[in-house]
Design an enzyme around this catalytic site. Structure first.
Site, PDB file in Angstrom:
ATOM      1  N   ASP A  14     -67.481 -19.984  28.441  1.00  0.00           N
ATOM      2  CA  ASP A  14     -67.884 -20.570  29.624  1.00  0.00           C
ATOM      3  C   ASP A  14     -68.390 -19.335  30.525  1.00  0.00           C
ATOM      4  O   ASP A  14     -68.678 -18.324  29.953  1.00  0.00           O
ATOM      5  CB  ASP A  14     -66.345 -20.927  30.046  1.00  0.00           C
ATOM      6  CG  ASP A  14     -66.164 -21.459  31.588  1.00  0.00           C
ATOM      7  OD1 ASP A  14     -67.288 -22.112  31.947  1.00  0.00           O
ATOM      8  OD2 ASP A  14     -65.865 -20.769  32.354  1.00  0.00           O
TER       9      ASP A  14
ATOM     10  N   ASP B  25     -68.353 -19.501  34.626  1.00  0.00           N
ATOM     11  CA  ASP B  25     -67.756 -19.505  35.976  1.00  0.00           C
ATOM     12  C   ASP B  25     -66.387 -18.908  35.939  1.00  0.00           C
ATOM     13  O   ASP B  25     -65.568 -19.479  35.267  1.00  0.00           O
ATOM     14  CB  ASP B  25     -68.071 -20.717  36.901  1.00  0.00           C
ATOM     15  CG  ASP B  25     -69.306 -21.119  37.242  1.00  0.00           C
ATOM     16  OD1 ASP B  25     -69.978 -20.393  37.970  1.00  0.00           O
ATOM     17  OD2 ASP B  25     -69.674 -21.972  36.842  1.00  0.00           O
TER      18      ASP B  25
END
Length: 354
Positions: free
Chosen positions: A16, A18
């Protein structure tokens, strides 16, 4: 249940972005709080009980949750215009979170194991770890967050980046559903060196900070590292929910709770007889239904919580990192330049097209 311990070595790491690689979660919060103070002071600051529901989800889904809670006196279009304007200012200053640079560099250095013939290594030969990006951020946001730190993302080959608006992700199949991670794995398998066996989901390690992201990884049949924002972990600890998060079950537990409350309320209105839902809304339990992707079980050993990515335990996942000195070898330097050039050229071309 007894946790599983006989996992194969990790051959692919899927990330991922953020709140996991970049410090964007606090920037998102700053933007939201600025608009709440401007338009709905009594709702500011944004509580983590709400923010936790926004993290990791595709933009439209997160906006729906936020607007239903905030009840702003402005249209969604106006809110998005002001929100994105603030992001454009603040995302220029994103930085990598602690441990990220070292982790990506060390995983990237495992390409060294592919530079020599098999008979030049003692058996068993160390293996390369392939990496891919799987973020819910759309392309425009991805550019804003990364254009000033392209070197950090040069380890992610352009074709191994799956963004939130990737057309290969079916409509409505964002996190917490597993599609983005299964697609990320496919980008790796489709570009493996000739002769290398395809990587299976259980040979993958997903790195996530959000609860929906952990569930997406678990539903994809992959092992997961959960490295959340400290405030999110604090929020989860209020209900002793860490085990549910790691199993990919926290969302389901909340849904079951809401179902029970809904049935209780219906029973009160119908003298104890619960009738079919006729309010025109979809049954809440259907939001997690899917054909083949199921979450895990509590304490099954497939997921682990880490407070940060500093001092990552590579050996625990069967990952062998070469000595740092190998990065100075001509073959490694040449490969790094080629990889970086391809990524930077792709980014520059895309920006120029706009």
């Amino acid at each position: 249940m007894a946790p599983r311990t006989d996992f194969p070595p990790v051959r692919a790491c899927l990330f991922d972005m953020d709140g996991l690689l970049l410090d964007t979660e606090d920037i998102y919060t700053l933007c939201v709080n600025e608009l709440l103070r401007k338009h709905k002071k009594e709702k500011a600051p944004l509580p983590w009980s709400i923010k936790a529901q926004l993290q990791g989800r595709p933009g439209p889904a997160a906006l729906d949750i936020f607007h239903n809670w905030a009840e702003l006196p402005i249209s969604r279009e106006q809110y998005k215009e002001e929100y994105y304007a603030l992001q454009a200012q603040k995302f220029k200053h994103t930085t990598a979170l602690p441990g990220v640079k070292e982790l990506l560099q060390k995983l990237g250095s495992t390409r060294y194991w592919d530079l020599k013939k098999d008979d030049e290594w003692p058996a068993p030969k160390p293996h390369r770890v392939h990496i891919a990006l799987a973020t819910s951020s759309h392309e425009a946001n991805f550019r804003m967050k990364t254009n000033h730190i392209q070197e950090l993302f040069s380890v992610f080959e352009t074709h191994r980046r799956v963004l939130g608006d990737d057309p290969r992700i079916p409509e409505g199949r964002g996190k917490p559903l597993p599609d983005i991670y299964l697609i990320a794995l496919k980008t790796i398998n489709d570009s493996l060196p000739e002769g290398e066996e395809p990587i299976t989901p259980e040979e993958c390690l997903v790195f996530e900070d959000s609860i929906p992201g952990v569930e997406a990884g678990r539903r994809a049949g992959m092992r997961v590292i959960w490295c959340p924002h400290p405030m999110l972990k604090q929020e989860v600890d209020k209900t002793n929910g860490t085990k549910l998060v790691l199993a990919g079950l926290l969302n389901q537990a909340q849904i079951e709770k809401e179902k029970a409350e809904k049935k209780k309320a219906q029973a009160g209105l119908t003298n104890g007889t619960v009738e079919a839902n006729t309010d025109g809304t979809a049954d809440i339990e259907k939001t997690t239904e899917s054909e083949n992707d199921k979450p895990g079980e509590i304490d099954d050993g497939w997921a682990e919580y880490l407070p940060s990515l500093l001092c990552f335990p590579y050996e625990r996942y069967g990952i062998q990192i070469p000595d740092a000195v190998v990065n100075e070898e001509p073959s490694m330097v040449e490969t790094a330049k080629i990889d970086e050039g391809e990524v930077l050229q792709a980014v520059q071309t895309e920006v120029a097209d706009n």
